[in-house]
Design a protein around this motif. Sequence first.
Motif, PDB file in Angstrom:
ATOM      1  N   ARG A 236       7.377   4.112   4.769  1.00 31.07           N
ATOM      2  CA  ARG A 236       8.623   4.292   4.971  1.00 31.07           C
ATOM      3  C   ARG A 236       9.361   3.438   5.846  1.00 31.07           C
ATOM      4  O   ARG A 236      10.227   3.527   6.805  1.00 31.07           O
ATOM      5  N   ILE A 237       9.200   2.315   5.220  1.00 30.92           N
ATOM      6  CA  ILE A 237      10.112   0.905   5.801  1.00 30.92           C
ATOM      7  C   ILE A 237      11.433   1.186   5.796  1.00 30.92           C
ATOM      8  O   ILE A 237      12.232   0.623   6.646  1.00 30.92           O
ATOM      9  N   ASP A 238      11.942   1.637   4.791  1.00 30.43           N
ATOM     10  CA  ASP A 238      13.534   2.080   4.717  1.00 30.43           C
ATOM     11  C   ASP A 238      13.964   2.937   6.000  1.00 30.43           C
ATOM     12  O   ASP A 238      15.090   2.724   6.810  1.00 30.43           O
ATOM     13  N   ASP A 239      13.294   3.854   6.298  1.00 32.03           N
ATOM     14  CA  ASP A 239      13.466   4.532   7.221  1.00 32.03           C
ATOM     15  C   ASP A 239      13.327   3.830   8.767  1.00 32.03           C
ATOM     16  O   ASP A 239      14.132   3.970   9.628  1.00 32.03           O
ATOM     17  N   HIS A 240      12.441   3.231   8.894  1.00 31.63           N
ATOM     18  CA  HIS A 240      12.266   2.212  10.253  1.00 31.63           C
ATOM     19  C   HIS A 240      13.467   1.036  10.171  1.00 31.63           C
ATOM     20  O   HIS A 240      13.650   1.087  11.445  1.00 31.63           O
ATOM     21  N   LEU A 241      13.941   0.612   9.211  1.00 31.57           N
ATOM     22  CA  LEU A 241      14.877  -0.344   9.067  1.00 31.57           C
ATOM     23  C   LEU A 241      16.187   0.320   9.544  1.00 31.57           C
ATOM     24  O   LEU A 241      17.020  -0.256  10.409  1.00 31.57           O
ATOM     25  N   LYS A 242      16.382   1.416   9.258  1.00 33.48           N
ATOM     26  CA  LYS A 242      17.676   2.263   9.284  1.00 33.48           C
ATOM     27  C   LYS A 242      17.582   2.460  10.865  1.00 33.48           C
ATOM     28  O   LYS A 242      18.515   2.571  11.590  1.00 33.48           O
ATOM     29  N   ARG A 243      16.481   3.236  11.354  1.00 31.56           N
ATOM     30  CA  ARG A 243      16.206   3.602  12.671  1.00 31.56           C
ATOM     31  C   ARG A 243      16.475   2.166  13.609  1.00 31.56           C
ATOM     32  O   ARG A 243      17.102   2.333  14.610  1.00 31.56           O
ATOM     33  N   PHE A 244      16.103   1.038  13.291  1.00 24.73           N
ATOM     34  CA  PHE A 244      16.195  -0.255  14.078  1.00 24.73           C
ATOM     35  C   PHE A 244      17.476  -0.622  14.028  1.00 24.73           C
ATOM     36  O   PHE A 244      18.044  -0.965  15.268  1.00 24.73           O
ATOM     37  N   ARG A 245      18.192  -0.627  12.959  1.00 21.77           N
ATOM     38  CA  ARG A 245      19.583  -0.823  13.015  1.00 21.77           C
ATOM     39  C   ARG A 245      20.506   0.223  13.902  1.00 21.77           C
ATOM     40  O   ARG A 245      21.245  -0.432  14.641  1.00 21.77           O
ATOM     41  N   ALA A 246      20.159   1.345  13.731  1.00 18.74           N
ATOM     42  CA  ALA A 246      20.948   2.183  14.646  1.00 18.74           C
ATOM     43  C   ALA A 246      20.608   1.806  16.372  1.00 18.74           C
ATOM     44  O   ALA A 246      21.670   2.018  17.005  1.00 18.74           O
TER      45      ALA A 246
ATOM     46  N   VAL B 117      16.028  -4.779  25.343  1.00 19.21           N
ATOM     47  CA  VAL B 117      15.171  -4.991  24.191  1.00 19.21           C
ATOM     48  C   VAL B 117      15.372  -3.594  23.507  1.00 19.21           C
ATOM     49  O   VAL B 117      15.319  -2.489  24.057  1.00 19.21           O
ATOM     50  N   VAL B 118      15.560  -3.386  22.033  1.00 18.91           N
ATOM     51  CA  VAL B 118      15.245  -2.445  21.464  1.00 18.91           C
ATOM     52  C   VAL B 118      14.536  -2.747  20.247  1.00 18.91           C
ATOM     53  O   VAL B 118      14.340  -4.027  19.981  1.00 18.91           O
ATOM     54  N   TYR B 119      13.563  -2.101  19.547  1.00 19.20           N
ATOM     55  CA  TYR B 119      12.318  -2.341  18.851  1.00 19.20           C
ATOM     56  C   TYR B 119      11.856  -1.342  17.930  1.00 19.20           C
ATOM     57  O   TYR B 119      12.624   0.076  18.013  1.00 19.20           O
ATOM     58  N   ASP B 120      11.237  -1.653  16.977  1.00 20.63           N
ATOM     59  CA  ASP B 120      10.715  -0.385  15.956  1.00 20.63           C
ATOM     60  C   ASP B 120       9.486  -0.903  15.837  1.00 20.63           C
ATOM     61  O   ASP B 120       8.854  -2.381  15.733  1.00 20.63           O
ATOM     62  N   VAL B 121       8.510  -0.333  15.058  1.00 21.94           N
ATOM     63  CA  VAL B 121       7.183  -0.631  14.575  1.00 21.94           C
ATOM     64  C   VAL B 121       6.784   0.379  13.215  1.00 21.94           C
ATOM     65  O   VAL B 121       7.189   1.400  13.203  1.00 21.94           O
ATOM     66  N   VAL B 122       6.555  -0.450  12.152  1.00 15.99           N
ATOM     67  CA  VAL B 122       6.167   0.045  10.865  1.00 15.99           C
ATOM     68  C   VAL B 122       4.712  -0.270  10.404  1.00 15.99           C
ATOM     69  O   VAL B 122       4.185  -1.209  11.078  1.00 15.99           O
ATOM     70  N   SER B 123       4.154   0.860  10.052  1.00 17.31           N
ATOM     71  CA  SER B 123       2.570   0.496   9.522  1.00 17.31           C
ATOM     72  C   SER B 123       2.437   0.012   8.140  1.00 17.31           C
ATOM     73  O   SER B 123       3.269   0.351   7.362  1.00 17.31           O
TER      74      SER B 123
END
Length: 313
Positions: A61-71, A47-53
Motif C-alpha cells: 500500500r505504498i500509494d496510501d502511505h505516500l498520500k498520508r505522508f503528504r497530508a 517532524v512528521v513521518y510515515d512507515v511502509v513495509s
Amino acid sequence: MNLPIPSPMASDTSAFAAGAAYVDGVYMPLSEARIPVTDWGYRRSDVVYDVVSVWDGSFFRIDDHLKRFRASMEFSRLVPAESDDDIRAILHKLVALAGLREAYVAMDCVRGRPAPGTQYHPKNARPYLIAYAIPFIWLMKPEIIERGAHMVIASTPRIPESSVNARAKNFHWADMTAALFEADEQGADNPILLDAAGNVTEGPGYNVFCITNGVVATPDRNVLGGITRLSVIELCAELGLPCEVRDVSVEELRDADEILVSSTAGGPIGVSRLDGRILNNDRPGPLTQKLRETYWEKRKQGWHGEPVDYTTV
C-alpha cells in the motif's frame, strides 16, 4: 497460525548491509546518517513521518502511505523539495541498496533551524527529507503475537486532538512513552490509551479494534488513520463482518469478546489479556485469527503490492 518468516538476507558485506539511508538529497549507509543537534526536528520534535513495509520483495500500500505522508507534511507546514514520485523512487532505491526482501522503510520530514539573520520562527527553517530502509521490525516478538498480547489500559491520557492532530503522524510521543512504561511496570506487553472522556484512542504504533457479538468496532477520533487499520476494515467487508467506525468506550473494550490491534509492523495482532482479564482461553480470538490469516495470505498473493525495483542500484 504460524507467523510468516522473513526471507534470508543475502550474505552482503557491503556498507549498506545493515540498512540504507537518504538525508537531504544524499544516499549513505544507515550508520552514517546524521542530523544537526540544532535542527528543530530534534530540539522540538518538529517532524512528521510515515512507515511502509516490504514483504517478499513488495511494498504494501505504498500509494496510501505516500498520500498520508503528504497530508501530514502539508498539515504541519513541513514540505520538502521532493515530490511524491521522487519519494517513491527514493524508497525503492533504499530497499535495493540494502538488498532487503522484508523491510521497514521510514520516511521523515524534518524541520531544520532558521537561517542566521532571520526571525527565529519555523517559517524560516527549511524542511528536508530523511528516509531509511532496515530489516523488517515486528511490533511485538513473534512468540507474543502467537500467544496474544497482554495489554493494560494506561492511566496516561492521549494528547488531545485539539492540541496535536493524531491524523498527522508525528513525533509527539510523550504520552505514548509514559504509557509504555506503565505497561512494563505492570508486567504487560503494551498499553492502550484513552481520551479525557474515557473513550479508546490508540496505542504506541497501532490502532485498536474490539469485537462483541460478531460486530467489529474501532475508534475514529484522536487516532491515526492507520493503513493497516484501513486494511482490517476492508477485510471485514470481504469476510462479511460488520465493522463500525465510531466512539468506543472503555467499558465496551473491557467487556469485548475479542480485542486486536493493527500495525504496519505485524498486521492484525490479537490481545489475550486486558488488565489481567483473560480472553478466549488466553489466546487470540477466532475472528481475530481469521482476519490475521486472511491479511497475510492476501499479502502473499500481492494484495495492494508494488514490487521493489531492485535494478535501481
